[in-house]
Structures are given as C-alpha cells and as structure tokens.
Design a protein around this motif. Structure first.
Motif, mmCIF file in Angstrom:
data_model
loop_
_atom_site.group_PDB
_atom_site.id
_atom_site.type_symbol
_atom_site.label_atom_id
_atom_site.label_comp_id
_atom_site.label_asym_id
_atom_site.label_seq_id
_atom_site.Cartn_x
_atom_site.Cartn_y
_atom_site.Cartn_z
ATOM 1 N N UNK A 12 0.933 -1.197 -0.044
ATOM 2 C CA UNK A 12 -0.048 -0.049 0.021
ATOM 3 C C UNK A 12 0.821 1.454 0.070
ATOM 4 N N UNK A 27 -6.605 -2.758 7.893
ATOM 5 C CA UNK A 27 -7.294 -2.838 6.543
ATOM 6 C C UNK A 27 -8.271 -1.941 6.237
ATOM 7 N N UNK A 28 -9.180 -1.733 7.203
ATOM 8 C CA UNK A 28 -10.089 -0.630 6.931
ATOM 9 C C UNK A 28 -9.648 0.703 6.244
ATOM 10 N N UNK A 29 -8.477 1.088 7.009
ATOM 11 C CA UNK A 29 -7.935 2.350 6.685
ATOM 12 C C UNK A 29 -7.048 2.409 5.220
ATOM 13 N N UNK A 30 -6.992 1.371 4.493
ATOM 14 C CA UNK A 30 -6.353 1.202 3.474
ATOM 15 C C UNK A 30 -5.015 0.643 3.739
ATOM 16 N N UNK A 31 -4.881 -0.184 4.561
ATOM 17 C CA UNK A 31 -3.870 -1.070 4.704
ATOM 18 C C UNK A 31 -2.476 -0.265 5.177
ATOM 19 N N UNK A 70 -7.731 3.249 -3.166
ATOM 20 C CA UNK A 70 -6.965 2.529 -2.222
ATOM 21 C C UNK A 70 -6.747 1.209 -2.759
ATOM 22 N N UNK A 71 -5.931 0.579 -2.128
ATOM 23 C CA UNK A 71 -5.476 -0.878 -2.500
ATOM 24 C C UNK A 71 -6.703 -1.962 -2.679
ATOM 25 N N UNK A 72 -7.779 -1.595 -2.276
ATOM 26 C CA UNK A 72 -9.159 -2.441 -2.472
ATOM 27 C C UNK A 72 -10.007 -1.658 -3.263
ATOM 28 N N UNK A 114 -11.562 1.234 -3.394
ATOM 29 C CA UNK A 114 -12.272 2.497 -2.727
ATOM 30 C C UNK A 114 -11.726 3.646 -3.029
ATOM 31 N N UNK A 141 -2.856 4.061 -7.276
ATOM 32 C CA UNK A 141 -3.593 2.673 -7.461
ATOM 33 C C UNK A 141 -4.332 2.820 -8.790
ATOM 34 N N UNK A 197 -7.829 -8.827 0.216
ATOM 35 C CA UNK A 197 -8.737 -7.825 0.774
ATOM 36 C C UNK A 197 -9.562 -7.115 -0.449
#
Lengths: 357, 512
Positions: A69, A180-184, B119-121, B123, B154, B493
């Motif tokens: 990240x 994880x919730x905060x973008x890792x 973000x990495x996921x 979002x 990203x 994730x």
C-alpha cells in the motif's frame, strides 16, 4: 551531538535495512519523504535515552499495515504526526521526545521524520533492537509493560484511541483489521516514560544503525569493499560467500515463509530459512546462526542488504551474522524471540558460533 | 510481405530488406547526428542494391535509441506539468522527487496535487474534485505548458480518476498532449509517474522524429508505411510511438533478441549482442524478450514499466586491453576503433586485435599483432569468458544449462563453449540481427485489468479476447495472433473474488 540531517538519514536508511534482517530492503520512498521534511524543518538532535528524565513523556511511532500500500499511498509525515497529537490530547500532556518501536527498515525513518516535523529530539533507542514480525517480541511486551493507551490514525480524519488491551498479541489483533479498513496503512503512537525506556528499551539502536549504514555507504562512495568495511567496525562475521541457487516462498497467515539456497562452491551448500526475516542458517547440515542472531544477506558487489523479496537466482551474495543482542539471550527473551518462538524444535545454541559478548 | 528493418544505434545504423523470411539485402552505415540522414542513406543504399524488391516494401520498421538517448543526454526535452490525484495521501513525496537536479530543472513545470485516487481495495481515497481539477488545468494553461502527465494512486487498479482529469485538461487546453500513468506503468506510484513524466517530456521530440522518418521514406521514393519497434520486441504505428515514445526506449536490445530468435529458429534461449563498447545479454521466452520485474534506471530516474530484462557488460570489439598491469577495459575505443586499433594502424590494443592475433577473425593487418604475448591472449580470453558466464548466470531463473545465441559485430569474442551454457549458437547475418529483429517485428495487444465476480477461466478468456481485438486494431492479421504471456494475480482484501489479469498476444502484420 548527532543531528538527524540529510546524510545521516541516508546512512540510517542503509543501516536500518541491515537491521531488518531480510524483512525489508533499502527504504527508498521513506528516505525521500524524510528528506522532503528536512527541506522545511531544522534537523533535530538524536539524544541518548540516559538524557531523559524518569518522568519524560516519549511518543513512540510506527506504521502498521501492508508495505504494498505504501508503494502507492506514499508515506506522509503529516499523517504520522496525527496519532501523536491525538494521544497527547487524550492524555492531556505534551511530549518531550519521539522514539521508534522498530529500528528495522521503514519504521526507523518514520520516527525520524515525525521528530523533525514536530521539532522534538529523537531518542536513540527502540523496542525490538532489529526487525521482528510481531509486537509480542518487543522488549516492552517481554517485560510485561502495558502498551496502551495507543492512538491510531487514518489518512482521513479518523482517529482511534485504544485504551486497554489484554496483552501484546491483542494489540496486534486489534490493530490489523483497523489497518485494513484504513487502506492498509495505519499510523500508530504509544506513550512511554523516560524510566520505562531507560530500563527496558534497546538503547543506542539509532546510532548503531547509522554506524552500520555509514560503513556501507562510505565504502560505496570510496569504491572499496562495503562488506569488509562493515566488519572492520562491527562485531560479527561473514559466514559464507556464494550464489543464490534457489528461493522457495510461501505466503501463509500474513507471513512470507520459505528458504533460500546458496551455492558456496567448494564449501558446499547453505540454506537460510526465513519467516518475514531470516531465522536460521545451515551450512553443511550444521546450524551456523539462528534467531535472535541478526542474519543478513548482502549484495556481494554493492554491499546493499537484500530483503527476502529481492532474492533472485544467480545473485552473488555475502551471508553474514551480527551477534544477538545480549538482552535477547535471557531465558525470558529467548522464549519470545528464540528458535522455538518461530516454531523450530531446538533451542538457541551459541556453541557453533562465536559467543555474543 | 516485403519489409525493411532499420536499427539506429549509437554508432551504426543497420538496415535489411526482407522478403517473407528471406534476407534480400543488408548493410551497415554510420549513425548521423540528426538520425534521419543516416536512415535516408541506408534506404538509398538498399534501393541501390535491390531497387525492385525495395520499392515493393510495404513497411519500414525502425528501432531507435533516440528517445532514451535524449533523456540520458538531456537533449530536446520539453517542460511538463504534473497532476497527481492522491490527496489527502501521498503529499510528502512530490512528483519529480529523486530526479537528478539537471534533468528536473529542464522538465519540471507546474506540479499540482489533487484530491482523488484509490485505495488498494479499489475504494476512493477521496472523491474526484471537479472544481479543483479545473483550477489546476487553468494554472497549467496560464503557464503555457502543453504537455501534461496525470497520475493517480492505484490507477492500475482503478483508472477512472485519471480519465476524468484528462477530460478536463483537454477541455481547458485544447491540443494538450496528455500522458496517463496507467497507460504505461505498473504498481508503484512514484516510478509509474516518472514514466509518465518522461513520456510527456519527449512529446515534441517524438512528433519531430516520426515526422522526419516519414519524410525520409517519402524522399527515398518508397510508398511503405512507417512503424517503430517497442520495448517488448513488437511494433507500433508511428502515431502510437508519437504518443508513447517511452515504449521505444529499449528497442536496441529487444530487436537483437528477436533477430537472434528468428535467425536461429530457437524460441527459448539467452542472447548476447556484442557491440563495440558493451555486450547486452537478455533472455527470449516463447520467442519474445523476457521482461524485467524490477525498477529500471533511465538517465538517473527510477522507472517501473514494460522493459526487457537486460544485463550490460563492459565487453565489446573495441574494449581496451592493457598489458602492464594486465587489465581488460572497462573503457572502449568506441567509434575510433577504425583508426586507433593496432590492426588498423593505430597504437592502442583492444579485444579485436587479440581476436585477430589468434585467427578468430580476419580483419585489418594481422602482421601488426603477431607480437602479442600468449599470456595476454590467454588473459583476455579468460576474462571475457568469466564476464559472459556471470552475465548469463545473472539472468537465469533456474539452474539448468541454457543455449546462448551470439550476435552483433563483436560476437567473435564469444567462446565456443561456456559454463552454464548448453551450446553457443552462431548464426548468419549476426552483425545485422537487430535490423532483422525490426524487420520481422510482430504486432501485439496487451490487457492489464482487474476482473471481478467472474471465474478465473472466464477472466482470462475475456482478457485474451480483448487483447486479440487490440492487436487486430493495431494491424495484426487475425488468423496469426497467438497468446505470448498470461499472468494472473488474485487480489487479497478486495471484495467480489477479484483478480488482476495481464495478457499479451502477438501476430504478424497484415498486408496493407
């Protein structure tokens, strides 16, 4: 007095990569970020922990999350000062100094940039003495210190204060999903007293990292042998020189486990095991180093430490060992950071290699 | 199909005329300061040698190191504006961080950080800010900058913020040349952004160069279409090269590798191209150059994009040989080889002299090197052997011996046997392998995309279909398109069973 200036930062980055014991390579982006902070702030002092009064309040900072990240959301000094402010407000105090939890890789540079940004001295100490994969391996956790309260900040205005946790393992367990919730990427800060640090932290970690890094970067500049330069100044020894023959990696429950095989020519074969960091060295079927010894693999030519992720077939490397810190060799510490803590069925044995004095 | 391949190197411009798989004519001329004169001269000579076939050529395919040299030499670069969508994250390491100061001062124009990115996921880091983006575009316009690089955190996973920013810039600055980072780079914001910035800085030079090449073809009286070769060994249209000059950076080594594969009929091997100053070693897999998976330094700038995995050694036909004490290089006589080498009447000993002394090659005046001591010959042979063996070894991914194809004007320096090498293969036309690689270049199509909520097989099938249609659109004959590479990466994730799929296909250029 040592100042944390631009050239010191570079040496620190190199030394911290050695002390990461394979857990990370040279922290390039974090170095750029720390240098950027220096453009607009005066360099701060690196102070020995002995200079802290017993009641001094020190902010300990670190990044919790996934390094991938950070390759896109570049580390930000502003972000990492946020939990420091949040914790200061929660406790109703102001901090006297900044310190790091972990001297390995990027987590050594983040406290330096936070200290510079806040204009507070940086304490020459850390809680791991190197890199280890988990919080319960820290000297504070081994000594049974309460790690809370802790503040954790997202890059957005989301702050969380952890007011209590059952133990070090729980701190780890509570912070991971939040990251994880905060973008890792999570910026965290805890508060410890001058006395706790003087009694329990690993002292001199920063000056050690800077010294190790300087011997490598100086040799690179002078075009002399960086590995020879390193061991002219540090205790420890080259275990072998050879070529990477094979690398086996598996990812399980957040860890990268595996081993690397080194072809040592006439000396035979060496196998270096790793779990995020290098854990055990075998040469000719005998153990030649094991955690908590600091095992490092350096590029034979440039002397740059290679993280497990950077190992590739054909690299010419130097396998070296820096002796374990004395503090890591007590029965209590070995239970947390010795071979058995990493799942091996043997005890730490210094008989096969020079005693750590 | 009849095609002309030209490789413009630092020293030589090589050209070949190819009919199907037959080499009709080949030649070497020296590279000229303005590049195009050399190309024009090469074309004129090919026409002189075989006018009828040359005039029937449908394509002129040029490989050139001109763009990468412009970066290395800091020549003809233009000022670039950088818009990065990332706030509130990534603010402390600004665009152009870590660049050498001289290059940065030449290229850096307006730099604006904007809310956005992902973000990495997948979002959003923060929502796209139209108003702020308009304001940034107006700032760029006021500064009089025409070339804009846009990056977003990203963006290889979610590209919509880069696209929206580009639309706004295009509206505010009609005619702006825009480079989006996701079109070129991989994960690693700073390195991907660096690729976009370098590409934007080459915009004007790229237009000028392709226009000059087109003019050279027209002036030669040929009606062939212009193509350029790119980093993966395939070709792109002049229009694409104009938009993405960074894709041509590594044309030299990749053309050699493709040429070596073609000339040897092999698809999996190591290739060494021995020039005057250096030896470049690479690996071909399925007939195509293997890509590097790590940071590549271009003129002091860290980049991460589609580049071949190449090891360069200081060993070439002009490499100096010192006798007291014995030493091989690393410096080379370079283009002065023809005047300064002993066999050509000069006084400086180089590897070519040593090769002539042991009858590896007939060149110049062999009498002038008869006095070279056997110990010197033995030393040079041993050093060259060690360099080559280590070079090949560094590129291997496993222990087994692999074949090595030797090409290039200095390939006589490669020993007939090497440790770690199953066989050393020498081929005809080896001295123009790079021009042949350009002449036979295929057309590729690539997809690098995240697929969600479909099975693995379905995701790969979709990616292959999309890559095929891209290759056909770029000029490939549909029936000839084959899959070169499939890479699949499950994303942790990320909701919806997501995977990132990278597919590359290639086929022959369809008749025009």
């Amino acid at each position: 007095m040592q100042l944390i200036d631009a050239s010191t930062l570079r040496q620190l980055a190199m030394g911290a990569a050695v002390l990461s014991a394979g857990g990370g390579s040279f922290p390039y982006l974090e170095l750029l970020s720390a240098q950027e902070v220096l453009q607009s702030h005066a360099p701060v002092a690196l102070i020995p922990a002995t200079q802290l009064s017993d009641n001094a309040r020190v902010a300990l900072v670190a990044m919790v999350g996934a390094p991938l990240a950070l390759s896109e959301r570049l580390v930000d000094a502003e972000h990492f000062t946020r939990p420091v402010a949040a914790l200061a407000e929660h406790l109703g105090v102001s901090f006297d100094a900044v310190m790091g939890y972990e001297i390995g890789s990027m987590n050594s540079l983040i406290p330096a940039m936070v200290a510079t940004r806040l204009g507070l001295p940086l304490v020459d100490a850390d809680t791991l003495g190197r890199s280890f994969p988990e919080i319960q391996m820290s000297a504070f956790a081994i000594a049974g210190l309460d790690l809370t309260p802790m503040a954790a900040s997202d890059i957005r205005p989301n702050d969380v204060i952890l007011t209590a946790a059952a133990n070090g393992r729980w701190v780890e367990g509570l912070l991971r999903p939040l990251a994880t919730t905060c973008g890792s990427i999570l910026a965290v800060c805890g508060c410890h007293s001058g006395r706790q640090i003087k009694e329990h932290a690993h002292l001199g970690s920063y000056s050690r990292a800077i010294r190790i890094g300087a011997s490598i970067t100086d040799a690179q500049t002078r075009r002399t042998d960086p590995v020879a330069a390193l061991f002219n100044r540090e205790r420890g020894s080259v275990l072998a020189r050879g070529k990477v023959r094979d690398v086996i990696r598996n990812t399980t429950d957040g860890f990268v486990r595996g081993h690397v095989e080194l072809d040592l020519g006439a000396q035979g074969l060496s196998i270096v095991h790793f779990q995020n960091e290098y854990t055990v060295v075998e040469i000719g079927g005998r153990h030649r180093a094991m955690v908590p010894d600091l095992i490092t693999i350096l590029d034979a030519e440039r002397g740059e430490p290679l993280g497990t992720e950077a190992l590739r077939y054909g690299q010419q490397v130097v396998l070296a060992r820096l002796p374990a810190l004395e503090r890591h060799l007590t029965p209590q510490a070995l239970a947390a950071v010795g071979p058995r803590a990493f799942g091996y069925d043997f005890d730490y044995d210094s008989a096969n290699h020079e005693a750590a004095s | 199909m009849i095609r002309i391949g030209i490789d413009v190197g630092g020293t030589n411009t090589d050209a070949v005329l190819v009919d199907g798989t037959r080499v009709v004519s080949s030649l070497k001329t020296s590279t000229t300061e303005d590049v195009t004169t050399g190309v024009q001269r090469a074309l004129a000579k090919l026409i002189e040698n075989s006018a009828e076939v040359a005039h029937a050529a449908e394509a002129v395919i040029i490989g050139t190191t001109h763009f990468v040299n412009a970066v290395v030499e800091r020549k003809e670069l233009e000022r670039v504006a950088s818009l990065r969508l990332c706030l509130p994250a990534s603010a402390s390491v600004k665009p152009f961080s870590g660049w050498p100061a001289d290059l940065r001062d030449l290229v850096r124009g307006e730099v604006v950080l904007l809310p956005g990115g992902h973000e990495i996921d997948g979002r959003e880091i923060s929502p796209f800010d139209e108003e702020a983006t308009y304001a940034a575009a107006r700032r760029v316009a006021d500064a009089g900058i025409q070339s804009v690089a846009i990056s977003a955190a990203f963006s290889p996973i979610r590209a919509d913020h880069e696209d929206r920013a580009a639309a706004i810039v295009r509206e505010v600055i009609p005619g702006a040349r825009i480079t989006l980072s996701r079109d070129l780079g991989r994960l690693g914001l700073l390195e991907r952004e660096n690729v976009a910035l370098l590409n934007a800085a080459l915009g004007r030079l790229a237009r000028k160069t392709t226009a000059a090449f087109t003019e050279a073809i027209r002036a030669s009286g040929l009606s062939a279409k212009l193509y350029l070769t790119q980093n993966d060994g395939t070709l792109i249209s002049a229009a694409t090269a104009e938009r993405y000059p960074v894709l041509c950076f590594a044309s030299g080594p990749t053309n050699s590798m493709r040429g070596a594969a073609f000339l040897s009929g092999m698809t999996d091997a190591a290739v060494v191209d021995v020039g005057g100053t250096t030896s470049d070693i690479g690996i071909i897999k399925n007939g195509f150059p293997r890509e590097a998976n790590s940071v590549v330094d271009i003129g002091g700038v860290r980049t991460l994009f589609r580049m071949p995995d190449v090891v360069s050694l200081a060993l070439g036909g002009g490499t100096r040989v010192y006798t007291d004490p014995l030493e091989l290089g690393p410096d080379s006589l370079g283009f002065r080889l023809l005047e300064q080498a002993r066999i050509f009447g000069g006084s400086r000993l180089c590897t070519t002299d040593v090769a002539v002394a042991q009858n590896l090659i007939r060149l110049g005046d062999a009498d002038r090197v008869r006095d070279i001591d056997a110990s010197v010959i033995e030393y040079v042979n041993r050093e060259a052997r060690v360099l080559l063996e280590q070079g090949v070894d560094r590129l291997k991914t496993h222990r087994a011996d692999i074949p090595l194809i030797a090409v290039g004007g200095g390939s006589f320096l490669v020993p007939k046997t090497l440790q770690g090498v199953s066989e050393v293969v020498f081929v005809p036309h080896h001295d123009v392998a790079n021009a042949i690689g350009a002449a036979i270049a295929q057309v590729s199509g690539e997809v690098d995309q995240v697929f969600s909520n479909v099975s693995r097989d379905e995701a790969i099938a979709n990616a292959v279909a999309l890559a095929r249609s891209r290759a056909e659109k770029a000029g490939a004959a549909a029936s000839s398109v084959n899959v070169v590479d499939v890479e699949e990466l499950p994303l942790a994730y990320v909701p919806g069973n997501s995977r990132r799929v990278r597919v590359r296909v290639a086929g022959v250029l369809a008749g025009v």
